[in-house]
Design a protein around this motif. Structure first.
Motif, PDB file in Angstrom:
ATOM      1  N   PRO A   6       0.813  -1.222   0.000  1.00  0.00           N
ATOM      2  CA  PRO A   6       0.000   0.000   0.000  1.00  0.00           C
ATOM      3  C   PRO A   6       0.842   1.266   0.000  1.00  0.00           C
ATOM      4  O   PRO A   6       0.339   2.340  -0.295  1.00  0.00           O
ATOM      5  CB  PRO A   6      -0.831  -0.130   1.280  1.00  0.00           C
ATOM      6  CG  PRO A   6      -0.043  -1.060   2.148  1.00  0.00           C
ATOM      7  CD  PRO A   6       0.633  -2.007   1.220  1.00  0.00           C
ATOM      8  N   VAL A   7       2.129   1.155   0.363  1.00  0.00           N
ATOM      9  CA  VAL A   7       3.046   2.295   0.302  1.00  0.00           C
ATOM     10  C   VAL A   7       4.238   1.900  -0.546  1.00  0.00           C
ATOM     11  O   VAL A   7       4.510   0.718  -0.764  1.00  0.00           O
ATOM     12  CB  VAL A   7       3.506   2.716   1.718  1.00  0.00           C
ATOM     13  CG1 VAL A   7       2.345   3.261   2.522  1.00  0.00           C
ATOM     14  CG2 VAL A   7       4.164   1.547   2.444  1.00  0.00           C
ATOM     15  N   SER A   8       4.978   2.875  -1.044  1.00  0.00           N
ATOM     16  CA  SER A   8       6.118   2.597  -1.898  1.00  0.00           C
ATOM     17  C   SER A   8       7.154   3.696  -1.728  1.00  0.00           C
ATOM     18  O   SER A   8       6.928   4.694  -1.029  1.00  0.00           O
ATOM     19  CB  SER A   8       5.681   2.493  -3.369  1.00  0.00           C
ATOM     20  OG  SER A   8       5.078   3.708  -3.789  1.00  0.00           O
ATOM     21  N   GLY A   9       8.294   3.488  -2.360  1.00  0.00           N
ATOM     22  CA  GLY A   9       9.330   4.509  -2.346  1.00  0.00           C
ATOM     23  C   GLY A   9       9.842   4.810  -0.939  1.00  0.00           C
ATOM     24  O   GLY A   9      10.073   3.908  -0.128  1.00  0.00           O
ATOM     25  N   ARG A  10       9.999   6.102  -0.665  1.00  0.00           N
ATOM     26  CA  ARG A  10      10.542   6.532   0.616  1.00  0.00           C
ATOM     27  C   ARG A  10       9.653   6.114   1.783  1.00  0.00           C
ATOM     28  O   ARG A  10      10.144   5.710   2.841  1.00  0.00           O
ATOM     29  CB  ARG A  10      10.711   8.055   0.608  1.00  0.00           C
ATOM     30  CG  ARG A  10      11.344   8.629   1.871  1.00  0.00           C
ATOM     31  CD  ARG A  10      12.776   8.201   2.007  1.00  0.00           C
ATOM     32  NE  ARG A  10      13.385   8.652   3.234  1.00  0.00           N
ATOM     33  CZ  ARG A  10      14.648   8.409   3.579  1.00  0.00           C
ATOM     34  NH1 ARG A  10      15.421   7.709   2.751  1.00  0.00           N
ATOM     35  NH2 ARG A  10      15.135   8.842   4.720  1.00  0.00           N
TER      36      ARG A  10
END
Length: 463
Positions: A6-10
C-alpha cells in the motif's frame, strides 16, 4: 518494486526502518529474541531467523543496531553448544535440527564459519527437513564445503519434488509447529536457493506456477510469505529483468494457427486460444512448434480437452476414485428394487495435497438423490446419514467441506484436500425400473484440470 504494498518509495523504506528500529525491544539479556516483549526465555529458531533478517536488511542499505546483532550472533553460537538436555522445552528433534541449521547459516552470513557443525548436520541429513537442507546447502557454498557436500544435498532435495502435469512443489515429511513448517515455505526455500546458487532445476517454472496458485489460498502465514516473496524476487531478478516486447507464434504442422503480441507487463488474464478437433486430421502426427520474436519470457500451457466415447476402466491422473452403491447397512447389492434407498460410498485417494478439488458424481438415470435434511425423509435414513458421518471421522480442514445436491448428480468440494484417503457418503432412491448406465464419478483440481481421476463405468438394473 512489484507495486504490491500500500506504500512505496521513501514511505516504504521508512516503514521498514521503523520496524527494524524496534527489533531490540524483543531481545533478551543473553542476546536471543522472543516473540513477546517481556518474555523470559529466548527462542533459538526465532533468534537465528532474526539474525538472518538483520543481515539481509543491512545488505539492502537499512540501518541496524550492530551491537544488538553481535549479541544475537553470540547467542546463536551458544545455541550450537547446547546439549540435548539443555534444549528449550518443547522443541522436538525436527525443531532442534531446523534451529541448528538456521543458526549455522546465519552465523556463516556474518562471517562466523562453523565448518565442523555443518559437517555434523550433513552427516545427519536424512533427518533434516527440506527447509533445513536448503539452509545447509547455502551454508556449504558460503563455507566452501566442497562439491560432494553440495551435490549430495542437491540430489536429496531434487528427489523430494512432487510433480503434477503443470506444476510441482515440495512437502515436508513431518515436523512440529515450532519452526512453522509448510509446503509453501519448503518450496520457496528450494526455489530461491537453487536460483541464487545457480543450480539447474528442471521443474523451476512448474514450481513457480504452484507458488503463484498457492498464494490464492487463505492458509498463508507472514512467515510463509517472507520466503515465498523472496523466491519470487530471486526468480524475477534472474529471469524477468527484460521488459516483455515480443510476438508469440504457435505452429501446427508448419502452419501458423496462433499469433499474439505482448507489450509491457500486465495483470490481465493470459490469452487463451482454442483449436477444435475438426481442424486436425485423424490418425496423423501433427508437430506443434511454439516460438517468439523479441525480448521477454514467454509462458504457455498446452492442454487437450477430450471426452472418451467409452470408459470401461478407471482413470488415475492424480486422483484414484472408487464408487460403490450399497445397502443402507453397507452391504454389497446385486439387485436394486424400485422405491428402496441405497448408500453411495465415494473413496478418493490423492498422493499429494490438492487445492480446490471437486468430485462430480453423476447418478444413474433411474435414481434420485435423497435430501437427508428434509423433514419429509424417514428418520432411519437421517440416522444412517449421521452414522456415516461419524464413521468417516473427517478432520475440520483438509477434506471435502461443501456439497451440492442436484436432480442428476451430487458434487463435493474441498478448498484444500490433503494427501491420503477421503470418503464421502450420500443416499439415493431407486425411482424407476429398467436397465441404466452408471456413469463414473469424476475428481479433478478445478484450476488444474489435467489432474483428475474417474471411477469405473458400470451398468445396473432396477427391478
Amino acid at each position: 518494486q512489484y507495486n504490491l504494498a500500500p506504500v512505496s518509495g521513501r514511505a516504504l523504506r521508512d516503514t521498514v526502518q521503523a520496524v527494524l528500529n524496534r527489533v531490540t525491544d524483543y531481545q533478551t539479556g543473553d542476546g536471543g529474541f522472543v516473540y513477546f516483549k517481556g518474555s523470559r526465555y529466548a527462542c533459538p529458531y526465532l533468534s537465528a531467523y532474526t539474525l538472518y533478517v538483520l543481515h539481509r536488511a543491512q545488505a539492502a542499505g537499512y540501518a541496524i543496531d550492530r551491537a544488538s546483532a553481535a549479541r544475537a550472533a553470540d547467542f546463536v553460537d551458544r545455541v550450537l553448544r547446547w546439549e540435548e538436555v539443555d534444549w528449550t522445552y518443547p522443541y522436538g528433534e525436527d525443531a532442534r535440527l531446523n534451529a541448528q541449521a538456521f543458526s549455522v547459516y546465519s552465523l556463516a552470513l556474518w562471517g562466523k564459519g562453523e565448518h565442523a557443525y555443518a559437517t555434523r548436520l550433513f552427516e545427519r541429513r536424512t533427518k533434516l527437513s527440506i527447509f533445513a537442507k536448503t539452509l545447509l546447502l547455502r551454508t556449504g557454498r558460503l563455507l566452501n564445503m566442497g562439491r560432494s557436500f553440495e551435490n549430495e544435498l542437491v540430489r536429496d532435495l531434487s528427489n523430494k519434488v512432487k510433480v503434477s502435469p503443470t506444476s510441482a512443489h515440495f512437502e515436508e515429511a513431518s515436523g512440529d509447529g515450532w519452526t512453522f513448517p509448510s509446503q509453501a515455505k519448503a518450496t520457496a526455500a528450494v526455489v530461491s536457493a537453487f536460483i541464487e546458487l545457480e543450480i539447474p532445476f528442471t521443474y523451476l517454472e512448474q514450481v513457480i506456477r504452484w507458488l503463484v496458485k498457492e498464494r490464492n489460498t487463505n492458509t498463508a502465514t507472514t512467515h510463509d510469505n517472507a520466503f515465498v516473496f523472496d523466491a519470487f524476487r530471486a526468480y524475477y531478478d534472474r529471469y524477468e529483468q527484460e521488459e516483455p516486447s515480443f510476438a508469440a507464434m504457435v505452429m501446427l504442422n508448419n502452419e501458423e494457427i496462433v499469433r499474439e503480441v505482448f507489450k509491457g507487463r500486465t495483470r490481465e488474464r493470459p490469452a487463451i486460444h482454442n483449436i477444435t478437433f475438426d481442424r486436425i486430421p485423424r490418425d496423423t502426427l501433427m508437430p506443434v512448434k511454439i516460438t517468439k520474436q523479441g525480448p521477454g519470457r514467454l509462458y504457455y500451457t498446452l492442454r487437450m480437452n477430450y471426452a472418451p466415447l467409452r470408459r470401461p476402466y478407471a482413470i488415475d491422473n492424480g486422483f484414484y476414485v472408487t464408487k460403490e452403491i450399497l445397502s443402507l447397512d453397507g452391504r454389497p447389492v446385486k439387485k436394486y428394487r424400485r422405491g428402496e434407498v441405497y448408500r453411495v460410498k465415494l473413496r478418493v485417494v490423492t498422493p499429494e495435497t490438492r487445492l480446490f478439488a471437486v468430485v462430480d458424481d453423476p447418478l444413474p438415470a433411474g435414481f434420485v438423490p435423497v435430501q437427508t435434511y428434509f423433514a419429509t425423509e424417514a428418520r432411519e435414513i437421517s440416522e444412517r446419514f449421521d452414522e456415516s458421518q461419524r464413521e468417516q471421522d473427517k478432520p475440520w480442514w483438509g477434506s471435502f467441506d461443501h456439497s451440492e445436491y442436484y436432480d442428476d448428480r451430487v458434487v463435493f468440494f474441498a478448498q484444500q484436500l490433503l494427501a491420503g484417503e477421503h470418503i464421502e457418503t450420500y443416499f439415493i432412491r431407486a425411482a424407476c425400473s429398467g436397465q441404466f448406465l452408471a456413469p463414473p464419478a469424476h475428481a479433478m483440481e478445478m484450476y488444474a484440470s489435467e489432474v483428475f481421476g474417474t471411477s469405473t463405468q458400470t451398468e445396473l438394473v432396477i427391478e
